[in-house]
Design an enzyme around this catalytic site. Structure first.
Site, PDB file in Angstrom:
ATOM      1  N   PHE A 135      51.527  -9.042  59.283  1.00 45.15           N
ATOM      2  CA  PHE A 135      50.629  -9.009  58.132  1.00 45.15           C
ATOM      3  C   PHE A 135      50.289  -7.559  57.812  1.00 45.15           C
ATOM      4  CE2 PHE A 135      47.899 -11.990  55.652  1.00 45.15           C
ATOM      5  CZ  PHE A 135      48.734 -13.082  55.687  1.00 45.15           C
ATOM      6  N   GLN A 249      37.977  -6.868  47.117  1.00 49.16           N
ATOM      7  CA  GLN A 249      39.399  -6.756  47.413  1.00 49.16           C
ATOM      8  C   GLN A 249      40.262  -7.351  46.307  1.00 49.16           C
ATOM      9  OE1 GLN A 249      41.347  -8.851  51.003  1.00 49.16           O
ATOM     10  NE2 GLN A 249      41.554  -6.648  51.354  1.00 49.16           N
ATOM     11  N   HIS A 251      43.800  -8.584  45.820  1.00 50.65           N
ATOM     12  CA  HIS A 251      45.012  -8.969  46.535  1.00 50.65           C
ATOM     13  C   HIS A 251      46.182  -8.557  45.659  1.00 50.65           C
ATOM     14  CE1 HIS A 251      48.061 -11.376  48.493  1.00 50.65           C
ATOM     15  NE2 HIS A 251      47.211 -11.700  49.453  1.00 50.65           N
ATOM     16  N   LEU A 261      46.927 -17.441  44.178  1.00 47.74           N
ATOM     17  CA  LEU A 261      47.334 -16.569  45.276  1.00 47.74           C
ATOM     18  C   LEU A 261      48.753 -16.858  45.750  1.00 47.74           C
ATOM     19  CD1 LEU A 261      46.618 -14.567  47.636  1.00 47.74           C
ATOM     20  CD2 LEU A 261      45.854 -16.578  48.907  1.00 47.74           C
ATOM     21  N   GLU A 264      50.238 -12.969  51.314  1.00 50.69           N
ATOM     22  CA  GLU A 264      50.792 -11.770  51.935  1.00 50.69           C
ATOM     23  C   GLU A 264      51.879 -12.120  52.951  1.00 50.69           C
ATOM     24  OE1 GLU A 264      47.760  -8.870  52.598  1.00 50.69           O
ATOM     25  OE2 GLU A 264      48.514  -8.419  54.604  1.00 50.69           O
ATOM     26  N   ARG A 298      46.022  -4.002  51.706  1.00 55.83           N
ATOM     27  CA  ARG A 298      45.950  -4.545  50.350  1.00 55.83           C
ATOM     28  C   ARG A 298      45.455  -3.550  49.316  1.00 55.83           C
ATOM     29  NH1 ARG A 298      43.636 -10.581  51.967  1.00 55.83           N
ATOM     30  NH2 ARG A 298      45.624 -11.312  52.784  1.00 55.83           N
ATOM     31  N   HIS A 368      40.161 -11.112  44.949  1.00 52.59           N
ATOM     32  CA  HIS A 368      40.415 -12.070  46.025  1.00 52.59           C
ATOM     33  C   HIS A 368      39.237 -12.264  46.966  1.00 52.59           C
ATOM     34  CE1 HIS A 368      42.783 -14.362  48.836  1.00 52.59           C
ATOM     35  NE2 HIS A 368      42.708 -13.458  49.779  1.00 52.59           N
ATOM     36  N   ARG A 403      39.251  -5.106  53.798  1.00 53.11           N
ATOM     37  CA  ARG A 403      39.564  -6.076  54.851  1.00 53.11           C
ATOM     38  C   ARG A 403      41.068  -6.170  55.055  1.00 53.11           C
ATOM     39  NH1 ARG A 403      41.192 -11.344  54.849  1.00 53.11           N
ATOM     40  NH2 ARG A 403      40.802 -11.741  52.632  1.00 53.11           N
TER      41      ARG A 403
END
Lengths: 594, 262
Positions: A135, A249, A251, A261, A264, A298, A368, A403
């Site tokens: 990730f 955030q 995304h 979405l 990721e 991100r 996001h 994050r």
């Protein structure tokens, strides 16, 4: 513990308040990952405790359900607690509190293992152990996954597990409109029962807010319709400050038009991001992510896409606003896509008309997640005695300015559990609220009158849809991926103006039963409240750090801004801004380059 | 391009005012890629704010927005509006009491979910341990499909047995019970099977297969129920001859670097 379960169930009618009153030890608002984990933690700590789980939707509708990629915890021999800690600190652009991060990375493996034993259908390695995937911003594979539906499976595993506890009293489809706070102590909530339209007092010795984020502040978001910042607004109105709200955030990969979405995990499994020239721009150009390329954090990847678009290398999608990048999975092949990313294929086909086995998916940065939230300490305590918060609603300062993907579900588990355990201890010592019951019930009556007056009220000529659109537009202008001081200043005043216009709502539905116009009005009130704190905090941070990219101040400024932002509500007039020190410790701030 | 219009014929019911449900027609401009839900949200925001319907994720995973569209149960956030002609009828899910407009009452459904004990029942000696279980990909596949239910209740709206037998646990709940029985980590099969084969359980199913046909997630509740019927018969027979399977030893998670599979 004081209240027996039977007593709690026998809701008594309080003469003065004229409404149903329930009494519990712990009241949890929100039935997603954090709320359910907190509820179970309370009962593992004290099986005799009574827990009210109050949610505006049935718990399995909670937005946890939409999480796709996975949940992070160290699991492999080539990984370590220290590496997860460092990755998280660096991902946070050194704004995460390092004591909180240390606790989080230590607890994460046990929390995910617990979830496995509760039946979450994690994907497996050949030897039957739980599989992990790569990730963004994570040094090695530490994201536990269930194909690409981890949120759905975690939520249902938690919810189904919670059903065996008779002492969890669910109040499904109850919308909490106010916290009951007297003398700095929180002793419950008052909630609108959507089905009957009646107000109910739900008293408790401690209250835990687990209502998630507020993505519906923005027009283009991955968030479900229910993400309206309710818990943040509830706490803020009672005097708890919201922390680090400027950090929202984006995304990198949302679908055109809808903002749905695309996980990721597509990049974790080897997907590429391409510009209109078919170039892997994260590799060929310097966007700070180095060899990590598509597996950078991100904030950086979202900025890279925006800069590609600005440079004229974006992709237009017929009928859709904005320009996009391409997310190319074709080289992974049908077997990997169907084996590990089946939901991505379903979503791309259903909502973008694209089969990722054959074509690249158009994507662009999409709102996001909120790093900020109700300021809490490591136990989940707010500054109001008896009031706790966990999950996205809270800002325990795990995530700082950005994050890392797959830390948030684990955050819900780790800090949901910790808040539950602490709250039940607090309740055992007497908690908050017992003594003040008459005062609390008086507040309930006043709140019931307020809601009654709002229902179908015709105070002016403002429509819900009109105000919502105005809020969305100004927040996108002022608090997008890139921000400018002048635009933020305009947004601050525009939101203050919206607060006034909100007083002139013209509502048409005066019926009591399942009045969704009324709940939408209450939600819009919460959105405006929370949006104002985002705009004010963003304007005040004259540097660029993590997800806050300010064009006027393009570099990080540790000298002046290595601190958390706090926004306090004032009864009249603009919010009051304040700061709070970051807890450092193991890792000194350094340049954030991958 | 000329603006396209469609007429949505929407069931309206407010228990405070109405004796029986009525319909109201809304002629609205629509876009080519809209789902049925987009049309309802347009009506709610721009035409008639008094319309009540549930929705949230708009990506076919939260399960809130099931309705009957032209008489068939559909997840409205996934069902393309273009699948229909100029008139589209939207009504609440069949076989449920209606609270208001398109919002149905779910108490019975929630109670049925709980009745099948949808949680891992651990063997006594395992209840306090730490770490994770091992489970092979094949073992995971024995139940994975049945764990995909989003509780959208379309199967209840489609099922002829639900319509006629008030105590029937119904497709989603039975499939969920079977999902836990099939999970190698679970040791509650004996007690759960008693529930599954009791009155209102799997043997009430007439295998009309409507549930599996309307399921938007490919769960195949009908298949689960047929498997559960067979298991119950075998379970009944087996208890006399075969000792129970021993639990597997706990392991640490994810030690190997082999590729994970669905």
């Amino acid at each position: 513990m004081g209240y027996s379960f039977e007593a709690c169930r026998d809701a008594v009618r309080a003469g003065d308040a004229g409404m149903d009153v329930q009494r519990h030890d712990i009241v949890i608002v929100g039935g997603g990952c954090a709320g359910l984990r907190a509820a179970i933690a309370v009962l593992h700590q004290n099986p005799a405790a009574s827990v009210a789980l109050v949610s505006k939707v049935y718990p399995m509708r909670s937005h946890t359900v939409s999480a796709e990629g996975g949940a992070a915890a160290v699991a492999r021999d080539d990984d370590s607690i220290e590496m997860h800690g460092y990755d998280t600190v660096k991902g946070s652009d050194f704004l995460g509190d390092q004591d909180v991060i240390q606790y989080f990375v230590e607890q994460a493996p046990a929390e995910l293992a617990q979830l496995e034993r509760w039946g979450c259908p994690f994907s497996r390695n050949e030897d039957g152990s739980v599989a992990t995937r790569a990730f963004g911003g994570m040094t090695t594979k530490r994201t536990w996954y269930a194909t690409d539906k981890i949120g759905f499976h975690m939520l249902h595993a938690l919810f189904q597990t919670s059903m065996q506890y008779e002492n969890i009293v669910r109040l499904d489809e109850h919308f909490v409109t106010k916290l009951l706070v007297d003398g700095g102590r929180c002793g419950g909530v008052v909630a609108l029962d959507l089905r009957s339209g009646e107000m109910k007092a739900v008293l408790g010795r401690a209250v835990i807010l687990c209502t998630g984020g507020a993505g519906k502040i923005w027009p283009f978001t991955t968030n479900g319709n229910i993400k309206t910042g309710d818990g943040m607004a509830l706490a803020y109105r009672e005097g708890a400050p919201l922390k680090d709200m400027e950090f929202v955030q984006y995304h990198p990969t949302g679908l055109p038009g809808t903002g749905i979405l695309i996980t990721e995990a597509t990049r974790g499994e080897g997907g590429y991001l391409l510009n209109t020239e078919g170039e892997r721009f994260l590799l060929t150009r310097d966007y700070g992510v180095g060899a990590k390329a598509e597996l950078g954090p991100r904030d950086m990847i979202s900025r890279a896409i925006m800069l590609e678009v600005r440079a004229g290398r974006g992709i237009s999608v017929p009928g859709k606003i904005g320009e996009y990048a391409h997310l190319d999975l074709r080289h992974l092949g049908e077997e990997i896509i169907d084996g590990r990313l089946p939901f991505v294929r379903e979503l791309a086909r259903s909502y973008a008309g694209v089969d990722p086995v054959r074509e690249p998916i158009p994507v662009r940065p999409v709102l996001h997640y909120m790093m900020g939230g109700v300021d809490v300490d490591i136990e989940g305590r707010t500054c109001i005695e008896g009031l706790y918060a966990a999950g996205e609603t809270a800002c325990v300062s795990l995530n700082g300015a950005n994050r890392l993907g797959s830390n948030s579900l684990t955050e819900c588990l780790v800090f949901g559990a910790r808040a539950g355990v602490h709250a039940v201890g607090f309740a055992r010592e007497g908690g908050a609220g017992d003594a003040a019951e008459p005062q609390l019930l008086e507040q309930c009556s006043a709140e019931a009158a307020r809601i009654e007056a709002l229902r179908g009220s015709k105070r002016g000529d403002e429509t819900l849809a009109g105000l919502r659109e105005a809020l969305n537009l100004t927040m996108e202008e002022g608090t997008g991926v890139y921000r400018e001081q002048s635009a933020m200043a305009r947004t601050v005043s525009a939101v203050a103006e919206l607060r006034k216009r909100y007083q002139n709502l013209h509502l048409l539905d005066s019926s009591r039963v399942f009045n969704t116009e009324l709940t939408e009005a209450l939600e819009l009130g919460n959105l405006i409240e929370v949006a104002e704190t985002v705009a004010v905090a963003a304007k005040a941070r004259k540097e660029s750090r993590g997800a806050h990219a300010c064009e006027d101040f393009p570099t990080r400024d540790d000298q002046n801004f290595l601190h958390h932002s706090l926004v306090h509500r004032t009864p009249e007039g603009p919010p009051r801004f304040d700061t709070k020190a970051v807890t450092l410790g193991t890792w000194e701030p350094e340049e954030r380059k991958y | 391009m000329a603006e396209q219009k469609k007429t949505l014929v929407v069931t309206r019911f407010d228990p405070d005012r109405d004796q029986t449900p009525t319909t109201r027609e809304y002629e609205i401009p629509v876009e080519a890629d809209w789902k049925v839900l987009d049309a309802l949200n347009y009506i709610k925001a721009q035409v008639d704010p008094t319309l009540s319907h549930r929705w949230s994720c708009r990506m076919a995973v939260c399960g809130s927005c099931g309705m009957n569209v032209n008489g068939e149960p559909k997840l409205t956030c996934k069902q393309p509006l273009s699948a229909y002609g100029e008139r589209v009828e939207v009504a609440p899910l069949a076989n449920f009491p209606v609270i208001r407009d398109l919002v149905v009452e779910m108490d019975g459904f929630m109670e049925r979910l709980k009745q099948v004990k949808p949680w891992i029942i651990e063997a006594k000696e395992e209840a306090k341990r730490e770490g994770t279980n091992r489970q092979s990909h094949a073992e995971l596949m024995d139940f994975k499909q049945f764990s995909m239910c989003i509780n959208c209740m379309l199967c209840y709206a489609a099922c002829p047995v639900v319509a006629n037998e008030p105590d029937y646990l119904g497709p989603a709940a039975l499939a969920l019970g079977h999902r836990y029985n099939q999970d190698t980590r679970d040791h509650g099969g004996v007690e759960r099977n008693q529930i599954l084969r009791d009155d209102g359980g799997v043997f009430s199913c007439s295998y009309a297969n409507e549930c599996s046909e309307v399921c938007p997630k490919g769960v195949d509740p009908a298949g689960a129920i047929q498997q559960a019927k067979l298991n119950n018969v075998l379970d009944w027979a087996k208890r006399f001859v075969v000792p129970r399977r021993k639990p597997r030893a706990p392991t640490a998670a994810a030690q190997s670097d082999e590729p994970g599979r669905g």
